[in-house]
Design an enzyme around this catalytic site. Structure first.
Site, mmCIF file in Angstrom:
data_model
loop_
_atom_site.group_PDB
_atom_site.id
_atom_site.type_symbol
_atom_site.label_atom_id
_atom_site.label_comp_id
_atom_site.label_asym_id
_atom_site.label_seq_id
_atom_site.Cartn_x
_atom_site.Cartn_y
_atom_site.Cartn_z
ATOM 1 C CB CYS A 19 9.130 8.981 3.635
ATOM 2 S SG CYS A 19 10.262 8.123 4.750
ATOM 3 C CE1 TYR A 62 16.370 -2.368 6.029
ATOM 4 C CE2 TYR A 62 16.969 -0.917 4.219
ATOM 5 C CZ TYR A 62 17.314 -1.902 5.120
ATOM 6 O OH TYR A 62 18.573 -2.415 5.131
ATOM 7 C CB SER A 63 9.597 2.210 7.906
ATOM 8 O OG SER A 63 10.655 3.142 7.807
ATOM 9 C CD GLU A 64 7.654 5.158 3.996
ATOM 10 O OE1 GLU A 64 7.520 4.871 2.786
ATOM 11 O OE2 GLU A 64 6.695 5.368 4.760
ATOM 12 C CB THR A 65 12.056 1.550 -0.588
ATOM 13 O OG1 THR A 65 12.482 0.505 0.303
ATOM 14 C CG2 THR A 65 13.020 1.595 -1.769
#
Length: 295
Positions: A80, A50-53
């Site tokens: 984020c 994903y774009s961020e974790t």
């Protein structure tokens, strides 16, 4: 069970700024990352994809205070928004709704979690209060390099909303499209834009189109994170609130709606609240768990 498997953290998967698992921006959430070092967190984020974790690396559950770090598949990010919302909802579902405080590389981020009084079993809404938001005019060289990588020209921009570099914890280049069609037609040079963004320290390029004074549409290329586009970008929404305030377009307390992800097939809705004398910006949205196997 192999030692490697035994050390693999439990990764929750939520999608933020939506109540539909098919919409919003997916985020990984690791609620117990105290034993993970930087390399391990980056490896988990890359595997999740994903774009961020978000990783909870320390916790004081009694005080509802948690330390958060964020990793894209390629690098750590100081802040984020959508992963913050996802983490807050995951914690609220386990600890109960109420106030939370996140210590992040961008500073303290208070988050209020609550359910709609009319739907006590419905999705949790999280409202984060950003780091102080600010904005400055983009230099001509910054603007021109980004436009070239995007394949846009200066005539594609809305002259009433000039290019700025804005921050609500991390920096974003804000470019306002003159038409909805220009915003919808996004086919950019991934490597070229990533190079421009790395050179200037931008987390995303926040592309917007103004539908009305209270409704905006947005798209956020994120090549520096290894992702073509973010379907919902809470950090950019916070920065955008500071941008509008800097331009003098916020003359009193205001609530804005940012619609994002529609051109990707993952509709998202972000609510932004700010005021002329408020350095911090509130960004809110709901989040729901993703079904097993969902990407």
């Amino acid at each position: 069970m192999s030692p490697e498997h035994a050390l693999r953290p439990d990764v929750l998967r939520y999608t933020a700024f939506t109540t539909d698992p098919a919409g919003g921006n997916p985020a990984g959430v690791v609620l117990d990352a105290a034993a993970l070092d930087d390399a391990a967190m980056l490896a988990v984020a890359a595997e999740v994809g994903y774009s961020e974790t978000a990783f909870v690396t320390a916790r004081d559950a009694a005080r509802r205070r948690f330390t958060l770090r964020y990793f894209s598949p390629l690098a750590e990010v100081a802040f984020c928004g959508h992963a913050t919302v996802a983490t807050a909802v995951a914690l609220a579902e386990r600890l109960g709704t109420g106030d939370l405080l996140f210590d992040t590389p961008a500073g303290e981020i208070p988050v209020l979690t609550a359910r709609d009084p009319g739907a006590p079993d419905g999705p949790v809404r999280a409202t984060l209060t950003s780091a102080p938001a600010s904005s400055r005019p983009a230099a001509a060289a910054e603007r021109d390099a980004a436009l070239a990588a995007l394949g846009w020209s200066a005539t594609d921009l809305d002259p009433a909303l000039p290019p700025h570099v804005a921050s609500g914890g991390v920096h974003h280049l804000v470019l306002a499209a003159a038409t909805r069609a220009r915003l919808a037609d996004l086919a950019y040079d991934f490597d070229a834009l990533a190079a421009v963004m790395r050179r200037h320290g931008w987390t995303t390029v926040h592309l917007v189109w103004r539908e009305s004074d209270r409704v905006f549409h947005a798209r956020d290329p994120f090549p520096v994170g290894g992702v073509v586009e973010d379907p919902a970008t809470g950090a950019a929404a916070a920065a955008f609130g500071g941008y509008l305030r800097t331009l003098g377009l916020v003359t009193g307390p205001v609530r804005l709606t940012i619609r994002q992800g529609e051109d990707m097939g993952r509709p998202s809705e972000l609510t932004v609240e700010t005021g002329p004398d408020t350095p911090r910006v509130r960004v809110s949205g709901q989040a729901v768990p993703l079904p097993d196997g969902a990407r």
